[in-house]
Design an enzyme around this catalytic site. Structure first.
Site, PDB file in Angstrom:
ATOM      1  N   ASP A  89       3.687  -0.343  -7.323  1.00 43.83           N
ATOM      2  CA  ASP A  89       4.281  -0.312  -8.670  1.00 43.83           C
ATOM      3  C   ASP A  89       3.313   0.254  -9.704  1.00 43.83           C
ATOM      4  O   ASP A  89       3.721   0.648 -10.796  1.00 43.83           O
ATOM      5  CB  ASP A  89       4.756  -1.718  -9.084  1.00 43.83           C
ATOM      6  N   GLU A 109      -0.698   2.749  -0.321  1.00 45.84           N
ATOM      7  CA  GLU A 109       0.588   2.025  -0.283  1.00 45.84           C
ATOM      8  C   GLU A 109       1.391   2.559   0.905  1.00 45.84           C
ATOM      9  O   GLU A 109       1.588   3.771   1.033  1.00 45.84           O
ATOM     10  CB  GLU A 109       1.325   2.270  -1.618  1.00 45.84           C
ATOM     11  N   ASP A 140      -0.571   3.335   5.989  1.00 39.46           N
ATOM     12  CA  ASP A 140      -0.804   1.942   6.325  1.00 39.46           C
ATOM     13  C   ASP A 140      -2.226   1.519   5.911  1.00 39.46           C
ATOM     14  O   ASP A 140      -3.211   2.120   6.367  1.00 39.46           O
ATOM     15  CB  ASP A 140      -0.629   1.810   7.844  1.00 39.46           C
ATOM     16  N   ASP A 158      -3.294  -5.988  -3.154  1.00 37.89           N
ATOM     17  CA  ASP A 158      -2.127  -6.311  -3.991  1.00 37.89           C
ATOM     18  C   ASP A 158      -0.894  -6.262  -3.083  1.00 37.89           C
ATOM     19  O   ASP A 158      -0.047  -5.385  -3.210  1.00 37.89           O
ATOM     20  CB  ASP A 158      -2.037  -5.279  -5.123  1.00 37.89           C
ATOM     21  N   SER A 159      -0.845  -7.234  -2.188  1.00 38.70           N
ATOM     22  CA  SER A 159       0.146  -7.166  -1.113  1.00 38.70           C
ATOM     23  C   SER A 159       1.419  -7.914  -1.467  1.00 38.70           C
ATOM     24  O   SER A 159       1.476  -8.673  -2.437  1.00 38.70           O
ATOM     25  CB  SER A 159      -0.441  -7.805   0.153  1.00 38.70           C
ATOM     26  N   PRO A 165       6.323  -5.897   5.882  1.00 36.42           N
ATOM     27  CA  PRO A 165       5.280  -4.866   5.938  1.00 36.42           C
ATOM     28  C   PRO A 165       3.892  -5.369   5.556  1.00 36.42           C
ATOM     29  O   PRO A 165       2.887  -4.778   5.940  1.00 36.42           O
ATOM     30  CB  PRO A 165       5.760  -3.790   4.952  1.00 36.42           C
TER      31      PRO A 165
HETATM   32  N1  SPD Z   1       5.899 -13.660  -4.037  1.00 41.07           N
HETATM   33  C1  SPD Z   1       5.553 -12.369  -4.525  1.00 41.07           C
HETATM   34  C2  SPD Z   1       4.138 -12.005  -4.251  1.00 41.07           C
HETATM   35  C3  SPD Z   1       3.888 -10.582  -4.615  1.00 41.07           C
HETATM   36  C4  SPD Z   1       2.464 -10.238  -4.863  1.00 41.07           C
HETATM   37  N2  SPD Z   1       2.281  -8.831  -5.136  1.00 41.07           N
HETATM   38  C5  SPD Z   1       3.000  -8.335  -6.238  1.00 41.07           C
HETATM   39  C6  SPD Z   1       2.754  -6.885  -6.499  1.00 41.07           C
HETATM   40  C7  SPD Z   1       2.642  -6.590  -7.950  1.00 41.07           C
HETATM   41  N3  SPD Z   1       1.856  -5.437  -8.184  1.00 41.07           N
END
Ligand code: SPD
Length: 282
Positions: A89, A109, A140, A158-159, A165
């Site tokens: 994002d 990403e 990946d 930032d998963s 995935p």
């Molecule tokens: N439960 C949602 C967890 C998401 C964490 N990552 C969010 C990405 C925002 N850049």
């Protein structure tokens, strides 16, 4: 989603959740990896859902992105080379680029469609992805990190949550490879789920992180649209203990353009409630 009076509900573990009144569904699609939706909501503005889970909203994204980025960036004397894994994002990269020392910010990403949809519908977050310092790698993160050695000052994971995935980004091998990709004095911060709602996941992650890094310190803060409204991030390093070095001059500069971040908050987020200390083994 329900009825003419459109509402969206995310139920956590089928037990409790968050409901938002929806004005419009702006985008709904399915990529190779996941379902992607953009809702336009009354209260939270535009919302990105991945596989039906809230990833970010225009109204509260800053609660998450300032915390994942500025705590490690200000704990490093001069972060130049930055890697963000996930984060399609663009919100985390946007915060990273506010630090003038940054020369290169790689965004790795796995799902290029998340990037494209965010560029189209979430410009508040994704516009920084066009900055010339950004190197976008649609691939990946597990493979990317396995071939990177001694390359980054800061790595931010930032998963999504540990399923779908994002699942492979929560393993001992991955964390060890992240460690090897850091330069001396480097810092990794990963999003580490909700201390209130995701205790099983936090208990799973802590020993894995501790096998990969000698210094592991969780911090926490509010995150209104995530389960429990309370979120955590975990700071890991070979040499940097959080709060040992906080560059107050740079912290003050970053605080000027921030809704949350300031040098007092930087210290405060590491003060954990007793139940969280117990959860992370402190
Ligand atoms: N439960 C949602 C967890 C998401 C964490 N990552 C969010 C990405 C925002 N850049």
């Amino acid at each position: 989603m329900s009825g003419m009076d459109l509402k969206y509900t995310e139920l956590h573990d089928d037990q409790f959740g968050i409901t938002m009144r929806v004005k419009n569904v702006l985008y709904s699609g399915k990529s190779e990896f996941q379902k992607i939706d953009i809702l336009d909501t009354e209260f939270f503005g535009r919302v990105l859902l991945l596989d039906g889970l809230v990833m970010t909203t225009e109204k509260d994204e800053i609660f998450y992105h300032e915390m994942i980025a500025h705590i490690p960036m200000i704990s490093h004397p001069a972060p130049k080379d930055i890697l963000v894994i996930g984060g399609g994002d663009g919100g985390t990269i946007r915060e990273v680029l506010r630090h003038p020392s940054v020369k290169r910010a790689v965004l790795c990403e796995i799902d290029g469609e998340v990037i494209e949809v965010s560029k189209k519908f979430l410009p508040q977050l994704a516009s920084a992805l066009d900055d010339p310092r950004v190197d976008i790698q649609v691939r990946d993160g597990i493979e990317y990190i396995a071939q990177s050695k001694n390359e980054f000052d800061i790595i931010l994971i930032d998963s999504t949550d540990p399923m779908g995935p994002g699942e492979g980004l929560f393993t001992e091998e991955f964390y060890k490879n992240v460690n090897a990709a850091l330069k001396d004095g480097g810092i990794m911060v990963c999003q580490s789920e909700s201390p209130f709602a995701d205790q099983k996941e936090i208990k799973m992650m802590q020993p894995l992180l501790k096998k990969a890094f000698p210094i592991v310190k969780t911090y926490a803060g509010p995150m209104p649209t995530y389960p429990g409204g309370y979120w955590s991030w975990t700071f890991c390093s070979n040499t940097v203990t959080p709060l040992e070095f906080v560059d107050e001059t740079r912290a003050d500069e970053i605080a000027k353009g921030s809704k949350l971040y300031n040098k007092d908050l930087h210290r405060a987020v590491f003060a954990l409630p007793n139940f969280v200390k117990e959860l992370v083994g402190e």
